[in-house]
Write a protein that holds these residues in place. Sequence first.
Motif, PDB file in Angstrom:
ATOM      1  N   LEU A  37       3.030  -5.029  49.102  1.00  0.00           N
ATOM      2  CA  LEU A  37       2.195  -4.035  48.412  1.00  0.00           C
ATOM      3  C   LEU A  37       2.564  -2.612  48.784  1.00  0.00           C
ATOM      4  CD1 LEU A  37      -1.292  -5.752  48.889  1.00  0.00           C
ATOM      5  CD2 LEU A  37       0.024  -5.644  46.769  1.00  0.00           C
ATOM      6  N   ARG A  38       3.435  -2.440  49.774  1.00  0.00           N
ATOM      7  CA  ARG A  38       3.751  -1.123  50.324  1.00  0.00           C
ATOM      8  C   ARG A  38       4.194  -0.104  49.286  1.00  0.00           C
ATOM      9  NH1 ARG A  38       3.834   2.885  51.343  1.00  0.00           N
ATOM     10  NH2 ARG A  38       4.364   4.172  53.130  1.00  0.00           N
ATOM     11  N   LEU A  83       2.915   0.583  46.610  1.00  0.00           N
ATOM     12  CA  LEU A  83       1.707   1.190  46.039  1.00  0.00           C
ATOM     13  C   LEU A  83       1.233   2.379  46.874  1.00  0.00           C
ATOM     14  CD1 LEU A  83      -0.371  -2.013  45.174  1.00  0.00           C
ATOM     15  CD2 LEU A  83       1.061  -0.651  43.635  1.00  0.00           C
ATOM     16  N   TRP A 119      -2.372   3.489  51.876  1.00  0.00           N
ATOM     17  CA  TRP A 119      -3.778   3.090  51.839  1.00  0.00           C
ATOM     18  C   TRP A 119      -4.074   1.998  50.829  1.00  0.00           C
ATOM     19  CZ3 TRP A 119      -6.965   3.721  55.652  1.00  0.00           C
ATOM     20  CH2 TRP A 119      -6.673   4.711  56.598  1.00  0.00           C
ATOM     21  N   PRO A 120      -3.530   2.042  49.599  1.00  0.00           N
ATOM     22  CA  PRO A 120      -3.752   0.899  48.713  1.00  0.00           C
ATOM     23  C   PRO A 120      -3.270  -0.417  49.308  1.00  0.00           C
ATOM     24  CG  PRO A 120      -2.975   2.775  47.449  1.00  0.00           C
ATOM     25  CD  PRO A 120      -2.850   3.151  48.894  1.00  0.00           C
ATOM     26  N   SER A 121      -2.111  -0.390  49.961  1.00  0.00           N
ATOM     27  CA  SER A 121      -1.583  -1.637  50.533  1.00  0.00           C
ATOM     28  C   SER A 121      -2.455  -2.131  51.684  1.00  0.00           C
ATOM     29  CB  SER A 121      -0.138  -1.446  51.003  1.00  0.00           C
ATOM     30  OG  SER A 121      -0.041  -0.452  52.013  1.00  0.00           O
ATOM     31  N   LEU A 153      -5.759  -1.517  52.147  1.00  0.00           N
ATOM     32  CA  LEU A 153      -7.075  -1.936  51.657  1.00  0.00           C
ATOM     33  C   LEU A 153      -6.999  -3.232  50.858  1.00  0.00           C
ATOM     34  CD1 LEU A 153      -8.519   1.543  50.594  1.00  0.00           C
ATOM     35  CD2 LEU A 153      -8.894   0.295  52.733  1.00  0.00           C
ATOM     36  N   ILE A 154      -5.994  -3.356  50.012  1.00  0.00           N
ATOM     37  CA  ILE A 154      -5.875  -4.570  49.197  1.00  0.00           C
ATOM     38  C   ILE A 154      -5.553  -5.779  50.073  1.00  0.00           C
ATOM     39  CG2 ILE A 154      -4.565  -5.716  47.371  1.00  0.00           C
ATOM     40  CD1 ILE A 154      -4.145  -2.926  46.118  1.00  0.00           C
ATOM     41  N   ARG A 194       2.355   7.609  51.031  1.00  0.00           N
ATOM     42  CA  ARG A 194       1.268   8.384  50.426  1.00  0.00           C
ATOM     43  C   ARG A 194       0.121   8.511  51.396  1.00  0.00           C
ATOM     44  NH1 ARG A 194       1.201   5.055  44.679  1.00  0.00           N
ATOM     45  NH2 ARG A 194       3.363   5.411  44.161  1.00  0.00           N
TER      46      ARG A 194
END
Length: 313
Positions: free
Chosen positions: A176-177, A179, A182-184, A186-187, A313
């Motif tokens: 997921l990195r 993305l 933080w998205p990676s 949290l998901i 990010r």
Amino acid sequence: MTRIRPIATIAFVVLALGLAWLVALPLWLDSGLMNPLAGILIPVMMFTPALAVVIVMLVLRPVPKGERLRFLGIWPLRPAKRVVWMMVLGLFGPVVVVAASVAVAALCGWVTLDLVHFSGFAEQLAAGLPAGVEAPPAIVVILSQLIAIPFAAATINAFLAFGEELGWRGFLLPALRPLGTWPSLLISGAVWGLWHSPVILLGYNFGLTDITGVLLMTAGCVAWGVLLGWLRLRSASLWPAVFAHGAMNAAGAMILWFYAAGTTFDMALAGPLGVAGWITCAIVAVVLVLTGQFRRQPELDGAVGRMLSAPRR
């Protein structure tokens, strides 16, 4: 850079969750957590994320064969100094976080502590012994258990935690990195929490058998997942997160040492995976953000163009 195709990520998540339900099925068919097999099936369930990784790697081949250990953070362990120190932090840091969560729970009025006589724990010790057998001093047992935590975290707990961490921080987080950080985080944390559903819905951890327990566990895993994910990204190695997961599990019942006899507490509020734990993890995460720790995501062994070279990010 190694980018994982969405189909491989989706397949991993579906497999990990589905295999967990499959392993837990006997508990649902007979007696729930009271099933005599529960003590075997729950540890076996911890290896379903690892099995999902193996299946995805062999069938879909999202990572070239020669790059798999590097992508998953298993090997090489270089630079050794950074990886070793992050392992040490993984062994002892969660113990401090869990202890801090007990303090947060006390400050919020969710638990009443007895830090002098440890009366609640003393009652537990006495109740667990045959009539007429004198319980050892509570403080002696507490100190012995405290000393044992890092040893348990680095051995049997790490072995069991590896089954999960290979999936969550080994495969899913770097997958997921792209993305963003933080998205990676949290998901992957949310998936980790939902994966516990087969046993949480039977009353594991919180004693709740509805969606409330699942939501509590998911929030707790998101909170802790940020910290374990940071260890993975900061070290570019899986092992600090493995040891941290082991230490977290070993220290999870620490609140039982300190509560006062004659009082009760709700793990949903006072436990390390409950609200007190969320607050504590959030404070630690803020400190890491303010000190720029999430911006430091080195390539494993200095290899440019690997999984951690996605946009930051």
